[in-house]
Design an enzyme around this catalytic site. Structure first.
Site, short mmCIF file in Angstrom:
data_model
loop_
_atom_site.label_atom_id
_atom_site.label_comp_id
_atom_site.label_asym_id
_atom_site.label_seq_id
_atom_site.Cartn_x
_atom_site.Cartn_y
_atom_site.Cartn_z
N GLY A 15 7.78 54.55 -97.39
CA GLY A 15 6.75 55.58 -97.55
C GLY A 15 7.27 56.89 -98.13
O GLY A 15 6.69 57.44 -99.08
N GLY A 22 16.90 67.19 -95.21
CA GLY A 22 15.45 67.13 -95.41
C GLY A 22 14.63 68.22 -94.76
O GLY A 22 13.39 68.19 -94.83
N LYS A 54 1.09 56.49 -91.76
CA LYS A 54 0.75 57.18 -93.01
C LYS A 54 -0.09 56.30 -93.95
O LYS A 54 -0.94 56.80 -94.67
CB LYS A 54 2.02 57.65 -93.72
CG LYS A 54 2.69 58.83 -93.05
CD LYS A 54 3.86 59.35 -93.86
CE LYS A 54 4.55 60.47 -93.12
NZ LYS A 54 5.66 61.05 -93.87
N ASP A 62 3.99 65.42 -98.70
CA ASP A 62 5.42 65.05 -98.64
C ASP A 62 6.09 65.15 -100.01
O ASP A 62 7.16 65.73 -100.15
CB ASP A 62 5.60 63.62 -98.12
CG ASP A 62 5.51 63.51 -96.61
OD1 ASP A 62 5.78 64.51 -95.92
OD2 ASP A 62 5.16 62.41 -96.12
N SER A 92 9.81 65.47 -82.72
CA SER A 92 9.14 66.25 -83.77
C SER A 92 9.37 67.76 -83.68
O SER A 92 9.29 68.36 -82.60
CB SER A 92 7.64 65.99 -83.73
OG SER A 92 7.02 66.84 -84.68
N LEU A 93 9.63 68.37 -84.84
CA LEU A 93 9.81 69.82 -84.92
C LEU A 93 8.53 70.51 -85.40
O LEU A 93 8.46 71.74 -85.46
CB LEU A 93 10.94 70.15 -85.90
CG LEU A 93 12.33 69.67 -85.50
CD1 LEU A 93 13.32 69.93 -86.62
CD2 LEU A 93 12.79 70.36 -84.23
N SER A 94 7.51 69.71 -85.74
CA SER A 94 6.28 70.30 -86.31
C SER A 94 5.57 71.27 -85.35
O SER A 94 5.08 72.31 -85.80
CB SER A 94 5.33 69.20 -86.77
OG SER A 94 5.89 68.54 -87.87
P1 NAP Z 1 10.24 53.58 -94.12
O1 NAP Z 1 8.84 53.54 -94.64
O2 NAP Z 1 10.68 52.70 -93.01
O3 NAP Z 1 11.17 53.32 -95.41
C1 NAP Z 1 12.56 53.18 -95.33
C2 NAP Z 1 12.96 52.21 -96.41
O4 NAP Z 1 14.39 52.12 -96.44
C3 NAP Z 1 12.43 50.80 -96.13
O5 NAP Z 1 11.96 50.24 -97.33
C4 NAP Z 1 13.66 50.09 -95.63
O6 NAP Z 1 13.62 48.69 -95.87
C5 NAP Z 1 14.72 50.74 -96.47
N1 NAP Z 1 16.06 50.52 -95.94
C6 NAP Z 1 16.45 50.38 -94.65
N2 NAP Z 1 17.77 50.17 -94.61
C7 NAP Z 1 18.23 50.18 -95.87
C8 NAP Z 1 19.50 50.02 -96.47
N3 NAP Z 1 20.59 49.76 -95.73
N4 NAP Z 1 19.61 50.08 -97.81
C9 NAP Z 1 18.51 50.33 -98.57
N5 NAP Z 1 17.28 50.46 -98.08
C10 NAP Z 1 17.13 50.41 -96.73
O7 NAP Z 1 10.62 55.07 -93.68
P2 NAP Z 1 10.14 56.42 -94.36
O8 NAP Z 1 8.96 56.94 -93.64
O9 NAP Z 1 10.08 56.21 -95.81
O10 NAP Z 1 11.34 57.40 -93.98
C11 NAP Z 1 12.62 57.26 -94.58
C12 NAP Z 1 13.51 58.41 -94.14
O11 NAP Z 1 12.98 59.64 -94.66
C13 NAP Z 1 13.58 58.59 -92.61
O12 NAP Z 1 14.90 58.94 -92.28
C14 NAP Z 1 12.65 59.74 -92.35
O13 NAP Z 1 13.02 60.48 -91.20
C15 NAP Z 1 12.85 60.58 -93.61
N6 NAP Z 1 11.70 61.43 -93.90
C16 NAP Z 1 11.91 62.77 -94.03
C17 NAP Z 1 10.85 63.61 -94.34
C18 NAP Z 1 11.11 65.08 -94.47
O14 NAP Z 1 10.14 65.87 -94.48
N7 NAP Z 1 12.34 65.51 -94.60
C19 NAP Z 1 9.56 63.08 -94.53
C20 NAP Z 1 9.37 61.71 -94.41
C21 NAP Z 1 10.46 60.89 -94.09
P3 NAP Z 1 13.07 47.72 -94.67
O15 NAP Z 1 11.67 48.15 -94.39
O16 NAP Z 1 13.19 46.38 -95.26
O17 NAP Z 1 13.99 47.99 -93.51
#
Ligand code: NAP
Length: 281
Positions: A134, A247, A70, A106, A19-21
């Protein structure tokens, strides 16, 4: 004269190593000379409810929430902001009178970075969104609020993207939203913005989800991943002459909003941005 106690903030989630927070918030506290500290609280699932129940006795004034809590934290809170309710997830908790109040910064963080820093106009845009987890829900809700011309959704689990589309249709009946079951059907060739909201790209061996031939110079490619700052998707976007962003901008703006909810003070953007950049370097 008694000295005021240090105000305590932090991040709950599991795992939290990367985490960078803390860097971002501690730099802001130091800059504004606030007697406050931001810590990491890595919690196992069974520790979540007791921890939330004991924030006041622990002297905690505010929290950020990350994966995998979350959504799980929502029923444990005294109140939820309208945005957090619409997204179905909380990433920021304010402790007031010993009670926990949930917010989501977010989606607004993503949109602020997109519009203010990148100058992207959502109103007439065709947008492709990869992922329906999420982060994708937060992004989709705020994009839908801004009224794009078209929003296309893809997730490896089509039930998740269908559920997201139903949710959006209920709250944004005028939105043109389409669910596809192959990345090739997202229409990236004609799109103005593609957003990667999957974790695919965090590991060096991860595949490229999109066909590089679809990446065109009129496209903005936004990868929610910020570590590594250059995923293979962004490297491909750069090579094909697209505009691109990682991001860290979203992370900065969600952090600034959380800071303002907690302290009631304007967040020092440049200080927080530099702290994040130093952490990523
Ligand atoms: P999450 O809840 O696990 O959601 C990821 C989604 O992507 C899940 O529905 C997953 O499906 C799907 N997925 C996985 N592999 C895939 C593929 N090959 N093709 C299509 N869909 C696929 O995770 P999240 O919290 O949403 O986070 C997602 C990304 O956003 C992460 O990399 C996180 O670090 C980033 N993020 C960045 C910020 C920011 O401030 N920049 C904030 C939040 C999140 P399954 O569950 O079926 O695997």
């Amino acid at each position: 004269m008694s000295q005021a106690a240090t105000r305590l903030y932090g991040l709950i989630g599991f795992p939290l190593g990367h985490s960078l927070s803390p860097r971002m918030h501690n730099a802001a506290f130091a800059h504004l000379k606030l007697n406050a500290e931001y810590r990491l609280f890595e919690l196992k699932e069974e520790e979540l409810a007791p921890f939330i129940g004991s924030v006041a006795s622990r002297g905690i004034d505010g929290l950020n929430v990350t994966v995998p809590y979350k959504e799980k934290v929502v029923p444990l809170l005294a109140s939820i902001s309208p945005e957090a309710r619409l997204i179905g997830a909380v990433n920021t908790i304010q402790v007031r009178d010993g009670q926990c109040h949930g917010f989501n910064t977010d989606g607004s963080g993503f949109l602020q970075h997109l519009q203010q820093d990148l100058g992207f106009v959502v109103g007439s845009a065709r947008i492709a969104l990869l992922g329906a987890g999420g982060a994708a829900r937060a992004v989709a809700v705020f994009l839908a609020k801004a009224g794009p011309r078209k929003l296309s959704l893809y997730d490896v689990d089509i039930q998740k993207s269908q559920a997201l589309a139903r949710h959006l249709a209920e709250h944004f009946p005028r939105l043109d939203c389409q669910v596809v079951n192959r990345v090739a059907d997202l229409g990236i060739k004609e799109a103005d913005l593609v957003v990667n909201a999957t974790p695919v790209g965090m590991k060096p061996a991860d595949p490229l989800l999109v066909d590089p031939a679809d990446l065109h110079p009129g496209l903005l490619v936004y990868d929610l991943i910020y570590n590594p700052p250059q995923t293979s998707l962004l490297a491909e976007a750069r090579a094909r002459g697209c505009r691109f962003a990682h991001g860290a901008g979203m992370l900065l703006y969600q952090g600034m909003s959380a800071f303002e909810i907690w302290t009631g003070r304007p967040a020092p953007k440049e200080v927080m941005r530099l702290a994040l950049a130093a952490g990523l370097a």
